[in-house]
Design a protein around this motif. Structure first.
Motif, PDB file in Angstrom:
ATOM      1  N   GLU A  68       0.844  -1.203   0.000  1.00  0.00           N
ATOM      2  CA  GLU A  68       0.000   0.000   0.000  1.00  0.00           C
ATOM      3  C   GLU A  68       0.878   1.251   0.000  1.00  0.00           C
ATOM      4  O   GLU A  68       0.559   2.248  -0.669  1.00  0.00           O
ATOM      5  CB  GLU A  68      -0.942  -0.028   1.201  1.00  0.00           C
ATOM      6  CG  GLU A  68      -2.008  -1.114   1.075  1.00  0.00           C
ATOM      7  CD  GLU A  68      -3.020  -1.101   2.200  1.00  0.00           C
ATOM      8  OE1 GLU A  68      -2.973  -0.174   3.047  1.00  0.00           O
ATOM      9  OE2 GLU A  68      -3.867  -2.010   2.236  1.00  0.00           O
ATOM     10  N   SER A  69       2.004   1.189   0.690  1.00  0.00           N
ATOM     11  CA  SER A  69       2.953   2.306   0.693  1.00  0.00           C
ATOM     12  C   SER A  69       3.600   2.485  -0.681  1.00  0.00           C
ATOM     13  O   SER A  69       3.787   3.619  -1.154  1.00  0.00           O
ATOM     14  CB  SER A  69       4.022   2.077   1.762  1.00  0.00           C
ATOM     15  OG  SER A  69       5.044   3.045   1.694  1.00  0.00           O
ATOM     16  N   LEU A  95       2.298   1.674  -3.602  1.00  0.00           N
ATOM     17  CA  LEU A  95       1.302   2.277  -4.489  1.00  0.00           C
ATOM     18  C   LEU A  95       1.263   3.791  -4.292  1.00  0.00           C
ATOM     19  O   LEU A  95       1.260   4.556  -5.256  1.00  0.00           O
ATOM     20  CB  LEU A  95      -0.082   1.688  -4.210  1.00  0.00           C
ATOM     21  CG  LEU A  95      -0.327   0.213  -4.554  1.00  0.00           C
ATOM     22  CD1 LEU A  95      -1.757  -0.166  -4.183  1.00  0.00           C
ATOM     23  CD2 LEU A  95      -0.067  -0.082  -6.016  1.00  0.00           C
ATOM     24  N   ARG A  96       1.238   4.227  -3.037  1.00  0.00           N
ATOM     25  CA  ARG A  96       1.170   5.664  -2.762  1.00  0.00           C
ATOM     26  C   ARG A  96       2.433   6.380  -3.243  1.00  0.00           C
ATOM     27  O   ARG A  96       2.360   7.529  -3.714  1.00  0.00           O
ATOM     28  CB  ARG A  96       0.968   5.890  -1.264  1.00  0.00           C
ATOM     29  CG  ARG A  96      -0.393   5.422  -0.760  1.00  0.00           C
ATOM     30  CD  ARG A  96      -0.584   5.763   0.713  1.00  0.00           C
ATOM     31  NE  ARG A  96      -1.805   5.182   1.236  1.00  0.00           N
ATOM     32  CZ  ARG A  96      -3.022   5.724   1.095  1.00  0.00           C
ATOM     33  NH1 ARG A  96      -3.152   6.864   0.431  1.00  0.00           N
ATOM     34  NH2 ARG A  96      -4.081   5.137   1.616  1.00  0.00           N
ATOM     35  N   ASP A 106       1.886   9.332  -5.779  1.00  0.00           N
ATOM     36  CA  ASP A 106       2.339  10.673  -5.394  1.00  0.00           C
ATOM     37  C   ASP A 106       3.239  11.287  -6.462  1.00  0.00           C
ATOM     38  O   ASP A 106       3.276  12.511  -6.624  1.00  0.00           O
ATOM     39  CB  ASP A 106       3.093  10.626  -4.057  1.00  0.00           C
ATOM     40  CG  ASP A 106       2.176  10.375  -2.865  1.00  0.00           C
ATOM     41  OD1 ASP A 106       0.947  10.565  -3.006  1.00  0.00           O
ATOM     42  OD2 ASP A 106       2.678   9.976  -1.791  1.00  0.00           O
ATOM     43  N   TRP A 116      -6.892  -1.823  -2.253  1.00  0.00           N
ATOM     44  CA  TRP A 116      -6.144  -1.031  -3.233  1.00  0.00           C
ATOM     45  C   TRP A 116      -7.055  -0.053  -3.961  1.00  0.00           C
ATOM     46  O   TRP A 116      -6.652   1.069  -4.262  1.00  0.00           O
ATOM     47  CB  TRP A 116      -5.452  -1.959  -4.224  1.00  0.00           C
ATOM     48  CG  TRP A 116      -4.259  -2.673  -3.665  1.00  0.00           C
ATOM     49  CD1 TRP A 116      -3.930  -2.829  -2.351  1.00  0.00           C
ATOM     50  CD2 TRP A 116      -3.232  -3.332  -4.410  1.00  0.00           C
ATOM     51  NE1 TRP A 116      -2.765  -3.559  -2.226  1.00  0.00           N
ATOM     52  CE2 TRP A 116      -2.318  -3.881  -3.476  1.00  0.00           C
ATOM     53  CE3 TRP A 116      -3.006  -3.533  -5.757  1.00  0.00           C
ATOM     54  CZ2 TRP A 116      -1.190  -4.603  -3.867  1.00  0.00           C
ATOM     55  CZ3 TRP A 116      -1.891  -4.256  -6.151  1.00  0.00           C
ATOM     56  CH2 TRP A 116      -0.979  -4.782  -5.222  1.00  0.00           C
ATOM     57  N   LYS A 170      -9.596   1.536  -2.833  1.00  0.00           N
ATOM     58  CA  LYS A 170      -9.814   2.699  -1.979  1.00  0.00           C
ATOM     59  C   LYS A 170      -8.652   3.678  -2.091  1.00  0.00           C
ATOM     60  O   LYS A 170      -8.849   4.900  -2.092  1.00  0.00           O
ATOM     61  CB  LYS A 170     -10.024   2.257  -0.538  1.00  0.00           C
ATOM     62  CG  LYS A 170     -11.333   1.517  -0.300  1.00  0.00           C
ATOM     63  CD  LYS A 170     -11.442   1.026   1.133  1.00  0.00           C
ATOM     64  CE  LYS A 170     -12.739   0.239   1.338  1.00  0.00           C
ATOM     65  NZ  LYS A 170     -12.828  -0.318   2.715  1.00  0.00           N
ATOM     66  N   ILE A 171      -7.431   3.148  -2.192  1.00  0.00           N
ATOM     67  CA  ILE A 171      -6.260   4.022  -2.352  1.00  0.00           C
ATOM     68  C   ILE A 171      -6.321   4.739  -3.691  1.00  0.00           C
ATOM     69  O   ILE A 171      -6.132   5.963  -3.775  1.00  0.00           O
ATOM     70  CB  ILE A 171      -4.966   3.197  -2.220  1.00  0.00           C
ATOM     71  CG1 ILE A 171      -4.826   2.660  -0.791  1.00  0.00           C
ATOM     72  CG2 ILE A 171      -3.745   4.027  -2.612  1.00  0.00           C
ATOM     73  CD1 ILE A 171      -3.668   1.695  -0.613  1.00  0.00           C
ATOM     74  N   SER A 227      -8.755   7.504  -3.784  1.00  0.00           N
ATOM     75  CA  SER A 227      -8.457   8.649  -2.925  1.00  0.00           C
ATOM     76  C   SER A 227      -7.602   9.701  -3.623  1.00  0.00           C
ATOM     77  O   SER A 227      -7.407  10.792  -3.088  1.00  0.00           O
ATOM     78  CB  SER A 227      -7.743   8.174  -1.651  1.00  0.00           C
ATOM     79  OG  SER A 227      -6.398   7.778  -1.916  1.00  0.00           O
ATOM     80  N   TYR A 228      -7.102   9.373  -4.826  1.00  0.00           N
ATOM     81  CA  TYR A 228      -6.281  10.312  -5.585  1.00  0.00           C
ATOM     82  C   TYR A 228      -7.109  10.961  -6.678  1.00  0.00           C
ATOM     83  O   TYR A 228      -7.981  10.322  -7.269  1.00  0.00           O
ATOM     84  CB  TYR A 228      -5.084   9.588  -6.216  1.00  0.00           C
ATOM     85  CG  TYR A 228      -3.969   9.333  -5.234  1.00  0.00           C
ATOM     86  CD1 TYR A 228      -2.834  10.153  -5.206  1.00  0.00           C
ATOM     87  CD2 TYR A 228      -4.036   8.285  -4.323  1.00  0.00           C
ATOM     88  CE1 TYR A 228      -1.803   9.925  -4.301  1.00  0.00           C
ATOM     89  CE2 TYR A 228      -3.016   8.046  -3.414  1.00  0.00           C
ATOM     90  CZ  TYR A 228      -1.908   8.868  -3.407  1.00  0.00           C
ATOM     91  OH  TYR A 228      -0.894   8.653  -2.503  1.00  0.00           O
TER      92      TYR A 228
END
Length: 508
Positions: free
Chosen positions: A186-187, A189-190, A194, A246, A248-249, A252-253
């Protein structure tokens, strides 16, 4: 960045171009494709008419499996450049309205990943080993599971324990029951979201979760069951919980970010579970890629895939070639069939994936010398399986230059055949060329909308309509009358008002 805060669902109809980074374009002259070379060739992709590019892994890796053995998910391997090179390429792509999808490899890491090296040092029963799938020391492996690359899927460590690797021993499988593993990805992916990437292609998306107890399959040649029968190490129900997290992540962008699954499932309906409204956006349609050049089988495949995707409100995806499969010019045995297949694919509703070089009509390279081959499939089979290097030969850009312009120094990490006539420079502006066929098709494709409706047609002819388009493909052995309508594009000549065998036409 081409995306905005307003969802566009761009991925539902996009044409996405796969770039095997090592073989696309070399910007520093070392014979290896890189991010600098890719950035320099982006205008070619804009002119081709693609909506997005998907990059194969460019992360730090010992390159045991072409970069799909990742040692650091947050950095660029020096072979391909630097993070600054990635950022510059991403900005240049976005400036040309080309979105960028990157590969994520969550089923396994490299055996040189810090997690795995620390697991070996920490020893049996350690927290470090719990991030992977280790089993106690014994004379025989824990079960009969086979590696996709050949041989057994278990390797012994010096202390006698076994670890699972569904691919190469240099690619140990992660334990997705471990909270560290879930949090780490998850980190990751972010990290890339980003930086501005538009989405992810998920490698071995059907893997990760294994059946409880790791039961034996009870069948040899297990790769032959892939996509046909249930396997205890693939397509387990637990993967869907991961993808819901995933999604949801991604949601969120801003900018309509997406993910596409490389997933093999035993039925189209099981594949459709990956693209449920709260999971992933797309899943590759390998049934279409694997279908023979047969009107009946292609129609059945198209219908089954559209029906399964429609059942969950997802788009279908279509693909003819990729970095793991022999190029379709060679699979079909005919450039003419390949051209017709391209028009068939690009007329279908949903998204289409192109593999670099298919727009040039490149064939599989079948005669690579043994000492040049690098695919672990070749080495693990003892040279009996040629592996996938033949579809990964660097692209020919300019017929007049050494290495056909792939590299400024004439170097090429795999040897290229005589591709002067297929180089992009040789096809540019030639109406009958593969390149101009694809350019025209991608431009016209944007004007076609709506669902597919089959028309009555002769035996061994595919004939369907969408809003603004009628596509007719003759897969029979004889010419058939050309239906009424104005010809917009054809894969070959149309003599005397007929549609010859192995030819496709778009009509309006």
């Amino acid at each position: 960045m081409p995306s905005s805060d307003v969802p566009s669902n761009w991925w539902r109809t996009a044409v996405i171009y796969e770039i095997y980074v090592r073989s696309f374009a070399d910007g520093n002259g070392d014979g290896e494709g890189d991010l600098i070379g890719l950035r320099e060739r982006l205008p070619y992709l804009r002119d081709l008419g693609v909506d997005a590019i998907w990059l194969t892994p460019f992360y730090r890796s010992p390159m045991v499996d072409g970069g799909y053995d990742v040692a650091d998910y947050r950095d660029v391997d020096p072979l391909f450049g630097t993070l600054a090179d990635f950022d510059a390429m991403l900005a240049a792509a976005h400036a040309l309205d080309i979105r960028v999808i990157v590969d994520i490899v969550p089923n396994h890491t490299s055996s040189q990943h810090p997690w795995f090296t620390s697991a070996l040092t920490a020893g049996p029963g350690s927290l470090e080993r719990d991030r992977y799938i280790f089993r106690p020391a014994s004379e025989e492996p824990p079960n009969d599971w086979e590696s996709i690359f050949g041989g057994r899927a278990w390797t012994r460590t010096p202390d006698g324990e076994w670890y699972l690797h569904l691919f190469d021993p240099g690619q140990p499988d992660l334990n997705w029951d471990n909270a560290d593993v879930r949090a780490e990805f998850e980190s990751v992916l972010r990290f890339w979201l980003d930086r501005g990437v538009d989405g992810f292609r998920i490698d071995v998306a059907h893997g990760m979760v294994k059946e409880a107890g790791l039961p034996s399959v009870g069948h040899p040649q297990q790769i032959g069951l892939l996509g046909r029968e249930p396997l205890p190490y693939f397509d387990q129900d637990g993967v869907h919980e991961i993808y819901r997290a995933w999604r949801k992540i991604l949601d969120s962008y801003p900018g309509d970010r997406m993910a596409v699954a490389e997933a093999w499932a035993s039925t189209p309906l099981r594949l459709a579970r990956y693209v449920a409204p709260d999971e992933l956006h797309q899943a590759f349609n390998f049934d279409f890629l694997a279908a023979p050049w047969s009107a009946a089988e292609l129609r059945a495949t198209i219908d089954a895939c559209v029906e399964a995707a429609d059942s969950v409100g997802a788009p279908t995806t279509w693909v003819l070639s990729n970095h793991d499969k022999a190029r379709h010019v060679t699979r079909f045995g005919s450039p003419g069939i390949a051209r017709a297949a391209a028009l068939l694919m690009l007329a279908l509703p949903g998204a289409a994936y192109l593999y670099q070089g298919e727009e040039l009509g490149l064939p599989e390279v079948l005669d690579l010398p043994a000492d040049a081959r690098q695919d672990p499939v070749w080495h693990r089979s003892g040279g009996t399986d040629p592996g996938r290097d033949g579809c990964r030969v660097p692209l020919p850009w300019d017929a007049s230059l050494p290495a056909y312009g792939f590299s400024t120094t004439g170097r090429s990490w795999l040897p290229q055949p005589d591709w002067a006539s297929l180089a992009a420079s040789s096809q540019q502006g030639v109406p009958s060329s593969f390149l101009e066929l694809y350019r025209t098709a991608l431009r016209l494709r944007r004007t076609f909308t709506g669902p597919l409706t089959w028309n009555d047609s002769p035996t061994d002819v595919l004939d369907f309509s969408r809003d603004g388009l009628r596509c007719v493909v003759n897969l029979s052995g004889a010419a058939v009358p050309l239906p009424t309508g104005s010809v917009v594009l054809a894969s070959g000549d149309l003599p005397d008002g007929t549609l010859p065998p192995d030819t496709a036409v778009w009509l309006r």
